[in-house]
Design a protein around this motif. Sequence first.
Motif, PDB file in Angstrom:
ATOM      1  N   THR A   1       0.848  -1.190   0.000  1.00 10.25           N
ATOM      2  CA  THR A   1       0.000   0.000   0.000  1.00 10.25           C
ATOM      3  C   THR A   1       0.883   1.240   0.000  1.00 10.25           C
ATOM      4  O   THR A   1       1.776   1.363   0.830  1.00 10.25           O
ATOM      5  N   PRO A   2       0.672   2.180  -0.917  1.00 12.32           N
ATOM      6  CA  PRO A   2       1.549   3.361  -0.973  1.00 12.32           C
ATOM      7  C   PRO A   2       1.327   4.291   0.214  1.00 12.32           C
ATOM      8  O   PRO A   2       0.217   4.404   0.737  1.00 12.32           O
ATOM      9  N   SER A   3       2.395   4.950   0.643  1.00 14.46           N
ATOM     10  CA  SER A   3       2.271   5.980   1.668  1.00 14.46           C
ATOM     11  C   SER A   3       1.740   7.246   1.007  1.00 14.46           C
ATOM     12  O   SER A   3       1.714   7.366  -0.216  1.00 14.46           O
ATOM     13  N   PHE A   4       1.331   8.209   1.831  1.00 15.75           N
ATOM     14  CA  PHE A   4       0.701   9.399   1.251  1.00 15.75           C
ATOM     15  C   PHE A   4       1.659  10.208   0.380  1.00 15.75           C
ATOM     16  O   PHE A   4       1.219  10.975  -0.464  1.00 15.75           O
ATOM     17  N   ILE A   5       2.972  10.003   0.546  1.00 16.67           N
ATOM     18  CA  ILE A   5       3.926  10.730  -0.294  1.00 16.67           C
ATOM     19  C   ILE A   5       3.808  10.292  -1.755  1.00 16.67           C
ATOM     20  O   ILE A   5       4.196  11.015  -2.665  1.00 16.67           O
ATOM     21  N   ASN A   6       3.260   9.101  -1.995  1.00 16.47           N
ATOM     22  CA  ASN A   6       3.089   8.592  -3.357  1.00 16.47           C
ATOM     23  C   ASN A   6       1.624   8.522  -3.766  1.00 16.47           C
ATOM     24  O   ASN A   6       1.230   7.663  -4.566  1.00 16.47           O
ATOM     25  N   LEU A   7       0.825   9.434  -3.216  1.00 13.27           N
ATOM     26  CA  LEU A   7      -0.581   9.547  -3.590  1.00 13.27           C
ATOM     27  C   LEU A   7      -0.896  11.007  -3.915  1.00 13.27           C
ATOM     28  O   LEU A   7      -0.163  11.918  -3.537  1.00 13.27           O
TER      29      LEU A   7
ATOM     30  N   GLY B   1     -12.050   9.513  10.512  1.00 17.97           N
ATOM     31  CA  GLY B   1     -12.112   8.096  10.861  1.00 17.97           C
ATOM     32  C   GLY B   1     -10.754   7.563  11.277  1.00 17.97           C
ATOM     33  O   GLY B   1      -9.919   8.290  11.799  1.00 17.97           O
ATOM     34  N   ARG B   2     -10.524   6.302  11.018  1.00 14.37           N
ATOM     35  CA  ARG B   2      -9.282   5.647  11.418  1.00 14.37           C
ATOM     36  C   ARG B   2      -8.611   5.033  10.201  1.00 14.37           C
ATOM     37  O   ARG B   2      -9.267   4.483   9.324  1.00 14.37           O
ATOM     38  N   MET B   3      -7.314   5.116  10.157  1.00 18.42           N
ATOM     39  CA  MET B   3      -6.566   4.469   9.077  1.00 18.42           C
ATOM     40  C   MET B   3      -6.738   2.949   9.155  1.00 18.42           C
ATOM     41  O   MET B   3      -6.865   2.381  10.241  1.00 18.42           O
ATOM     42  N   THR B   4      -6.694   2.292   7.993  1.00 15.13           N
ATOM     43  CA  THR B   4      -6.594   0.837   7.982  1.00 15.13           C
ATOM     44  C   THR B   4      -5.199   0.436   8.446  1.00 15.13           C
ATOM     45  O   THR B   4      -4.267   1.257   8.458  1.00 15.13           O
ATOM     46  N   ASP B   5      -5.022  -0.821   8.813  1.00 18.80           N
ATOM     47  CA  ASP B   5      -3.686  -1.278   9.218  1.00 18.80           C
ATOM     48  C   ASP B   5      -2.677  -1.073   8.098  1.00 18.80           C
ATOM     49  O   ASP B   5      -1.520  -0.703   8.347  1.00 18.80           O
ATOM     50  N   GLU B   6      -3.103  -1.319   6.854  1.00 20.64           N
ATOM     51  CA  GLU B   6      -2.182  -1.138   5.728  1.00 20.64           C
ATOM     52  C   GLU B   6      -1.763   0.318   5.595  1.00 20.64           C
ATOM     53  O   GLU B   6      -0.594   0.623   5.311  1.00 20.64           O
ATOM     54  N   GLU B   7      -2.689   1.233   5.811  1.00 16.98           N
ATOM     55  CA  GLU B   7      -2.360   2.652   5.730  1.00 16.98           C
ATOM     56  C   GLU B   7      -1.455   3.087   6.884  1.00 16.98           C
ATOM     57  O   GLU B   7      -0.542   3.896   6.704  1.00 16.98           O
ATOM     58  N   ILE B   8      -1.699   2.533   8.069  1.00 17.43           N
ATOM     59  CA  ILE B   8      -0.836   2.852   9.214  1.00 17.43           C
ATOM     60  C   ILE B   8       0.582   2.380   8.942  1.00 17.43           C
ATOM     61  O   ILE B   8       1.561   3.095   9.197  1.00 17.43           O
ATOM     62  N   LEU B   9       0.711   1.174   8.418  1.00 14.19           N
ATOM     63  CA  LEU B   9       2.041   0.615   8.161  1.00 14.19           C
ATOM     64  C   LEU B   9       2.774   1.422   7.084  1.00 14.19           C
ATOM     65  O   LEU B   9       3.980   1.656   7.192  1.00 14.19           O
ATOM     66  N   ALA B  10       2.051   1.840   6.052  1.00 19.91           N
ATOM     67  CA  ALA B  10       2.675   2.659   5.009  1.00 19.91           C
ATOM     68  C   ALA B  10       3.148   3.989   5.585  1.00 19.91           C
ATOM     69  O   ALA B  10       4.244   4.476   5.269  1.00 19.91           O
ATOM     70  N   THR B  11       2.342   4.581   6.474  1.00 17.04           N
ATOM     71  CA  THR B  11       2.718   5.851   7.107  1.00 17.04           C
ATOM     72  C   THR B  11       3.905   5.659   8.037  1.00 17.04           C
ATOM     73  O   THR B  11       4.860   6.458   8.031  1.00 17.04           O
ATOM     74  N   ALA B  12       3.879   4.606   8.847  1.00 19.82           N
ATOM     75  CA  ALA B  12       4.979   4.338   9.779  1.00 19.82           C
ATOM     76  C   ALA B  12       6.277   4.055   9.025  1.00 19.82           C
ATOM     77  O   ALA B  12       7.358   4.493   9.435  1.00 19.82           O
ATOM     78  N   ASN B  13       6.169   3.311   7.935  1.00 19.50           N
ATOM     79  CA  ASN B  13       7.335   3.012   7.103  1.00 19.50           C
ATOM     80  C   ASN B  13       7.963   4.312   6.593  1.00 19.50           C
ATOM     81  O   ASN B  13       9.183   4.520   6.701  1.00 19.50           O
ATOM     82  N   LEU B  14       7.131   5.196   6.068  1.00 24.80           N
ATOM     83  CA  LEU B  14       7.613   6.477   5.551  1.00 24.80           C
ATOM     84  C   LEU B  14       8.276   7.299   6.652  1.00 24.80           C
ATOM     85  O   LEU B  14       9.382   7.821   6.470  1.00 24.80           O
ATOM     86  N   LEU B  15       7.613   7.418   7.806  1.00 27.33           N
ATOM     87  CA  LEU B  15       8.134   8.275   8.866  1.00 27.33           C
ATOM     88  C   LEU B  15       9.412   7.715   9.479  1.00 27.33           C
ATOM     89  O   LEU B  15      10.309   8.473   9.855  1.00 27.33           O
TER      90      LEU B  15
END
Length: 406
Positions: free
Chosen positions: A78-84, A226-240
């Motif tokens: 799942t892409p992080s927000f930097i790639n959306l 709302g709340r991020m999905t687990d995939e979105e959280i992981l993509a964000t954590a990976n980026l940060l």
Amino acid sequence: MTTTEKPDTLLRILDYSSRADPYPLYAELRETPVARQEDGSYVVSTYREIMELLHNPHLSSDVRNLSQPMEAVEGRTTPSFINLDPPEHDRLRRMAMRHFGPPHTPGLVTGMEDDLTAVVSGLIDGFAGKEQIDIVDDFAYPFPVTVICHLLGVPREDEPRFHLWVEAIVNSIDYNPKTDPKEKLEHGLQARKDLQQYLGGLLGQRHGKPGEDLLSRLANDDGPDGRMTDEEILATANLLLIAGHETTVNLITNGMLTLLRNPQLLQRLRAEPDLIVPLVEELLRYEPPVHMIPWRAAYSDITVADTVIPKGSKIMLMLASGSRDPDRFQDPDRFDPDRPDNEHLGFGSGVHLCFGGPLARLETQIALTELVRRLEGPTLVADPPPYRPSPVLRGPIHLLIEQNKD
């Protein structure tokens, strides 16, 4: 509209032999603000054109808008927000920012100043008894790693594990199938999977257990979006995790190198500690931690500098070149902390302006202030120092200094 091709210049910039000083090549590149390459991609190197594109809604950060797919971008995860692109980018960035700054945690970064200073002081204390100090290994790397681990909720003792994955990911960012071995890409993609699996294990421990770290907050707190999905959280954590220390390592190290090359400014900073704020801004212009955005996509046909970039084309934005553009900055190759109107490209611009910029600024301000205050007559052991492989995240891999023992 045609453009002059400058593939040789770009290849020389990407070649490791130019890593210590790519700036003369950037000047050569700026002779053609928008240069079409042999593979159909476009390199943009001048300030006005880069800034125009960073604020152009037809410039996409989503790999799916490239006419030729790129293997190296985030793999199949799942892409992080930097790639959306907006509006999806805006939603995810907003959800992450709730826990990283205004409006939900407005004092998070500024409230860390005492803790950051304590970490820096402890690292400098560790220099005692050493004949040589490696600013990278002994200071500029462990400092931001400690900080981002604390913020995310990643155990600091796990650093040896994720360090190898991050290194492989960073080295694969500029993967070129024509010149790079396939192993470079494969190692990067596998490292992304390994890091994702590791962070997934940490996230699994956070559900239903609210805490102060960012992983816990994202896993348990519902906001207006709302709340991020687990995939979105992981993509964000990976980026940060990656961006939260890789760029700051370079910024601190480049800053110390620049001060050691300008001893009169080092002495001035020691006498005028408040100089550190404009000095770090000038550092972000003069020796930035991120030199280029390796790719963006044309969402539709884009006209820039009288050049039509066709829909689906890959666009490379040379940020460090733009920040040395003489049409925007007077005497751009001079390091001047008193420079007025210093709207550099060190953290990009537009909707993708660096998410962690306020933290990186504060970390670098504290780090350089304390180094200058406490080091006695520091001198470089080697100039230029050895550089890291990446032309994108450019900085010394080691920076050895000695102190005056008298």
